[in-house]
Motif scaffolding. Structure first.
Motif, PDB file in Angstrom:
ATOM      1  N   ALA B 306       0.845  -1.199   0.000  1.00 11.33           N
ATOM      2  CA  ALA B 306       0.000   0.000   0.000  1.00 11.33           C
ATOM      3  C   ALA B 306       0.882   1.252   0.000  1.00 11.33           C
ATOM      4  CB  ALA B 306      -0.900  -0.008   1.231  1.00 11.33           C
ATOM      5  N   ARG B 307       0.320   2.372  -0.448  1.00  7.65           N
ATOM      6  CA  ARG B 307       1.105   3.615  -0.489  1.00  7.65           C
ATOM      7  C   ARG B 307       1.538   4.056   0.903  1.00  7.65           C
ATOM      8  NH1 ARG B 307      -2.428   7.321  -4.470  1.00  7.65           N
ATOM      9  NH2 ARG B 307      -4.046   6.463  -3.132  1.00  7.65           N
ATOM     10  N   THR B 308       0.744   3.687   1.889  1.00  8.68           N
ATOM     11  CA  THR B 308       1.101   4.055   3.256  1.00  8.68           C
ATOM     12  C   THR B 308       2.152   3.110   3.829  1.00  8.68           C
ATOM     13  OG1 THR B 308      -0.705   2.666   3.997  1.00  8.68           O
ATOM     14  CG2 THR B 308      -1.164   5.019   3.792  1.00  8.68           C
ATOM     15  N   GLY B 309       2.568   2.127   3.028  1.00  9.50           N
ATOM     16  CA  GLY B 309       3.541   1.145   3.514  1.00  9.50           C
ATOM     17  C   GLY B 309       2.875  -0.031   4.203  1.00  9.50           C
ATOM     18  N   ALA B 444       1.445  19.573   6.931  1.00  8.95           N
ATOM     19  CA  ALA B 444       1.877  18.327   6.283  1.00  8.95           C
ATOM     20  C   ALA B 444       1.518  18.358   4.802  1.00  8.95           C
ATOM     21  CB  ALA B 444       1.218  17.124   6.965  1.00  8.95           C
ATOM     22  N   VAL B 445       0.314  18.834   4.500  1.00  5.43           N
ATOM     23  CA  VAL B 445      -0.101  18.920   3.088  1.00  5.43           C
ATOM     24  C   VAL B 445       0.746  19.964   2.365  1.00  5.43           C
ATOM     25  CG1 VAL B 445      -2.027  19.367   1.521  1.00  5.43           C
ATOM     26  CG2 VAL B 445      -2.437  18.164   3.657  1.00  5.43           C
ATOM     27  N   HIS B 455       7.129  12.200   4.359  1.00  6.32           N
ATOM     28  CA  HIS B 455       7.785  11.025   4.916  1.00  6.32           C
ATOM     29  C   HIS B 455       7.251  10.686   6.307  1.00  6.32           C
ATOM     30  CE1 HIS B 455      10.135  14.570   6.234  1.00  6.32           C
ATOM     31  NE2 HIS B 455      10.043  13.960   7.402  1.00  6.32           N
ATOM     32  N   THR B 456       7.469   9.440   6.678  1.00  7.02           N
ATOM     33  CA  THR B 456       7.145   9.006   8.040  1.00  7.02           C
ATOM     34  C   THR B 456       8.375   9.208   8.923  1.00  7.02           C
ATOM     35  OG1 THR B 456       7.954   6.784   7.644  1.00  7.02           O
ATOM     36  CG2 THR B 456       5.622   7.196   7.166  1.00  7.02           C
ATOM     37  N   ARG B 474      -3.242  14.211   3.622  1.00  6.22           N
ATOM     38  CA  ARG B 474      -3.597  14.626   4.984  1.00  6.22           C
ATOM     39  C   ARG B 474      -3.652  13.415   5.912  1.00  6.22           C
ATOM     40  NH1 ARG B 474      -5.385  19.342   6.803  1.00  6.22           N
ATOM     41  NH2 ARG B 474      -5.887  20.303   4.828  1.00  6.22           N
ATOM     42  N   ASN B 475      -4.089  12.322   5.365  1.00  2.18           N
ATOM     43  CA  ASN B 475      -4.257  11.102   6.158  1.00  2.18           C
ATOM     44  C   ASN B 475      -2.942  10.327   6.292  1.00  2.18           C
ATOM     45  OD1 ASN B 475      -5.777   9.287   7.576  1.00  2.18           O
ATOM     46  ND2 ASN B 475      -6.438   8.143   5.784  1.00  2.18           N
ATOM     47  N   PHE B 476      -2.001  10.619   5.385  1.00  2.00           N
ATOM     48  CA  PHE B 476      -0.763   9.831   5.308  1.00  2.00           C
ATOM     49  C   PHE B 476       0.002   9.770   6.643  1.00  2.00           C
ATOM     50  CE2 PHE B 476       3.787   9.431   4.419  1.00  2.00           C
ATOM     51  CZ  PHE B 476       3.825   8.284   3.649  1.00  2.00           C
ATOM     52  N   PRO B 477       0.231  10.885   7.333  1.00  2.00           N
ATOM     53  CA  PRO B 477       1.027  10.778   8.567  1.00  2.00           C
ATOM     54  C   PRO B 477       0.431   9.808   9.585  1.00  2.00           C
ATOM     55  CG  PRO B 477       0.817  13.072   7.916  1.00  2.00           C
ATOM     56  CD  PRO B 477      -0.112  12.295   7.029  1.00  2.00           C
TER      57      PRO B 477
END
Lengths: 223, 580
Positions: B306-309, B444-445, B455-456, B474-477
């Motif tokens: 997944a894109r979120t890892g 973040a955006v 990045h995480t 926005r949801n990624f972090p």
């Protein structure tokens, strides 16, 4: 590598630089900590691997204040008034009810145009969404008289210096009602802008400095 | 050999070919390994390495093992009883990371990576032929052996080519951390999820009959099926009779996708059995559920897909993929127990910690962030409890969750079954109460849009492409750091000898002998707490755990009613078989 026209990750210079810098930083940290020649760095020291998530600090994006509305608070808003007396002004204003616009009138023009210019105090206020606005409240007449609407509005503005309030008109009462927020809400964060600047933004296109101003002409029936 | 800022004495590229049937552990067929600086190669067929106690290459802490989709190679290590390498870099994971959010014209497999970098590659058909040959297992002719070894070697030499091009863009330390997770993946895939195989076989063999029976029993309350066909006009009539407003498509037809059903079942729980029935009929292919001969469900966990890892295992092969009720098939082995430990309100906690929003942190630490949110916003008195203000709490909970998924007022209104203005009001209260969080989230955006990447904490990167959705950014972090947390917890748990059966989004399923179950679950929770502290710079997230002791089976209340219905049908089948 053949030239296939396919993107090469090796060309992602910024990404490489980014990672190179992180690696260098890690290496420097390791070097500082090495106490002996044979010391093996801990490749999984998580505190050193951690990247900042303080994105604001890294990009330094700051919200620009481009609009400062001039009106009384919406009846749904909870608002605060700036506690610094430097952030309010007793001024002569002219309200065009049809256009719902408020103009600031240069005092040198007074008493022109007669009957239209009203003395008001402009409070710097902010709502919970962070919208900064100027809240105009009628000052008492020269004889000290103040109707209930204006008296209650002035009291509300003064109350909003110390707590979050909501102001709603009550026709039956003939005055504004004030509702204080019971929750323990944090104080507002005021923008880092001087009151002079706020006034400039608020009245950028609505400053009357001569009797030739289009609004005055309109009131005089000359337009 | 210096890699970034790290020196390695030996760098080994390795690849196995192996046979594997669905749900089973791999059976290594051949192995090729190649050392970078000396050019030394090892080419061995199964009978030459099966008896070895350790791999024929260095796995010590001063060596590095490089592979493509390393969990497969590491799974072969475990199948052979070999220790895992101390340091692993997986070029599949790194290729996914380096291209995450960008186009990869030929996918993220080894061929895809080689094509991406402009290399000549083996024909896909040829590669598939070789793969199938290895998967076949059994005896091989000399020609087949040579062909398999040559194929295996070509993959190994491909790694050499890739590393040269990928190395400048890699952060070695973060790559090693991700490689560490691939070791945990190998452990978890090796362990697998224990399954009640007898019931599974009964289900599989009688699935056609069970489906018909399920429709008959569940649809008795709805009357929306004709045979096995769901009739939308009859469903519309049922909605009218039950006074349930339902979202419509632009065409005016009812929205019948599963997301809509999921959203609506929150507000109207009476929808749930019907939704589960629809999912069971449409998505469940029981034959695809991968259960090995040792009664364990095993499938590729598909890490970093997944894109979120996040892991993205096959929805049909993984026991946690299909309908929730099927999870009741999970049953510990004799004398064993299983524990399911998950983080409480993980995304809320991550948002609170990383944004530094003190009000949000206080809400999380209160133990009930949703009720705390209602109190902070002035919608519930300070002495409110879950019991006294359940409805308010549900609305604020829906709002807090909606924010995490970037939901807007219209969807939130549907979720809480209230008018849109009320949903707007809730979202406004969230903005007001958690002002610092929103500033951080906006930043973040902004950061992503300015720098083209986000990045995480441990360097998993999403790149901003033309199709990137700001809501996803926005949801990624929250999602991607949650994924970091899960990965780290898996590493810590497996390294400490805990038998982790599977990772599930924000949870770990572990197994243990009964007498140690409570202790092992506590150790798992400690690993999860430690992982949260590492990701959140000291802020600790709570976990909770459910324990199931043989012969108890795994229970998920969302699927209990459906499972009971299915079980009744199975009992009837058994009864009929006994009479016959």
């Amino acid at each position: 590598m053949k030239d296939t026209g396919i993107k090469n990750l090796g060309s992602e210079n910024s990404s490489q630089q980014h990672n190179h810098n992180e690696d260098q930083q890690y290496a420097q940290n390791e070097d500082r900590d090495r106490t002996g020649v044979a010391a093996q760095p801990d490749l999984f020291d998580l505190t050193r691997l951690r990247l900042s998530q303080d994105f604001a600090a890294e990009i330094g994006v700051k919200k620009a204040l481009l609009t400062v509305p001039v009106h009384r608070p919406d009846r749904q808003w909870f608002v605060r008034v700036h506690p610094d007396p430097e952030f309010r002004l007793e001024a002569a204003v002219l309200e065009m009810k049809d256009d719902r616009e408020t103009y600031l009138v240069d005092p040198v023009l007074l008493p022109e145009p007669p009957g239209e210019v009203i003395p008001k105090v402009l409070f710097t206020a902010i709502n919970r969404q962070g919208v900064v606005f100027l809240w105009p409240v009628h000052l008492p007449n020269t004889d000290g008289r103040h109707d209930e609407w204006n008296r209650s509005a002035l009291e509300a503005a003064e109350m909003a210096i110390g707590c979050w309030i909501r102001v709603a008109s009550n026709i039956s009462l003939g005055a504004y009602e004030v509702f204080e927020a019971s929750a323990d809400l944090p104080d507002p964060k005021w923008p880092d802008v001087s009151f002079k600047k706020l006034l400039e933004i608020a009245f950028r296109d609505r400053l009357i400095r001569s009797l030739d101003h289009a609004v005055i002409k309109k009131l005089q029936g000359a337009l | 050999m210096r890699f970034g800022s790290v020196d390695f004495k030996e760098v080994w590229f390795g690849d196995f070919e192996f046979a594997a049937s669905a749900g089973d552990r791999p059976q290594p067929v051949c192995l090729v390994a190649h050392e970078l600086s000396t050019g030394r190669s090892v080419r061995l067929f199964q009978e030459q390495f099966r008896h070895l106690k350790e791999p024929p290459y260095s796995i010590a802490s001063d060596s590095l093992f490089v592979a493509y989709y390393a969990s497969a190679e590491l799974g072969c290590h475990l199948a052979l009883g070999w220790a895992l390498p101390a340091n692993v870099i997986d070029l599949y994971v790194e290729f996914r990371g380096l291209t995450n959010g960008s186009e990869t014209p030929a996918g993220a497999g080894l061929l895809g990576a080689l094509i991406y970098f402009g290399h000549d590659v083996m024909e896909g058909i040829e590669k598939e032929k070789m793969r199938q040959l290895a998967l076949r297992g059994g005896e091989y002719t000399d020609t087949e052996r040579q062909a398999l070894l040559a194929y295996c070697e070509s993959d190994v030499m491909a790694l050499r080519k890739l590393i040269n091009q990928m190395l400048p863009a890699l952060n070695i330390h973060h790559a090693l951390l991700r490689g560490r997770f691939m070791k945990a993946v190998a452990h978890m895939e090796h362990t697998g999820v224990p399954i009640d195989a007898e019931s599974f076989v009964l289900l599989k063999e009688n699935w056609d009959h069970i489906q018909d029976q399920l429709i008959r029993r569940v649809d008795a309350d709805y009357g929306v099926f004709e045979g096995r066909t769901f009739k939308s006009d009859q469903f519309a009539r049922w909605l009218l009779e039950n006074n349930i407003p339902w979202p419509q498509l632009q065409s005016g037809r009812l929205a019948l996708d599963d997301d809509t059903f999921r959203e609506m079942e929150h507000v109207h729980p009476k929808i749930r059995p019907l939704r589960q029935l629809r999912v069971s009929l449409s998505q469940m292919r029981l034959a695809d559920l991968a259960v090995g001969p040792d009664r364990r469900n095993r499938t590729l966990l598909s890490p970093f897909r997944a894109r979120t890892g996040r892991n993205q295992p096959s929805n049909t092969a993984f026991i946690f993929g299909p309908a929730v009720w099927l999870r009741c098939l999970i049953q510990p082995m004799f004398m064993m127990g299983i524990g399911y430990a998950d983080w409480c309100q993980r995304e809320f906690g991550i948002a609170a910690a990383l944004s530094g929003d003190e009000a949000m942190q206080a809400a999380y630490l209160s133990g009930d962030p949703y009720l705390a949110f209602a109190k902070q916003a002035g919608a519930a008195p300070p002495d409110a409890t879950k019991a006294s203000h359940s409805q308010i709490r549900e609305q604020f909970k829906a709002c807090a969750l909606a924010v995490q998924y970037g939901m807007e007022a219209e969807s939130l209104a549907r979720r809480i079954g209230q008018p849109v203005w009320q949903a707007r009001q809730l979202l406004r209260l969230h903005h007001e109460t958690y002002e610092k969080f929103w500033k951080w989230s906006d930043a973040a955006v902004d950061y992503a849009m300015l720098n083209g990447r986000l990045h995480t904490v441990f360097g998993w990167v999403i790149r901003v492409g033309a199709q990137t959705n700001p809501r996803m950014l926005r949801n990624f972090p929250m999602q991607a750091n949650g994924s970091e947390m899960l990965r780290l917890a898996c590493c810590l748990a497996t390294e400490r000898g805990i038998r982790v059966c599977a990772p599930i989004h924000d949870a770990l399923l572990i197994e243990s002998p009964l007498e140690r179950l409570e202790l092992e679950v506590a150790r798992t929770q400690e690993a999860m707490a430690e992982a949260s502290r590492a990701v959140l710079d000291g802020f600790e997230l709570r976990t909770e755990a459910k324990l199931f002791r043989y012969p108890e089976r795994f229970a998920d209340e969302r699927g209990a009613a459906m499972w009971n219905t299915v079980w009744q049908i199975i009992e009837e089948i058994r009864g009929r078989a006994a009479c016959a």
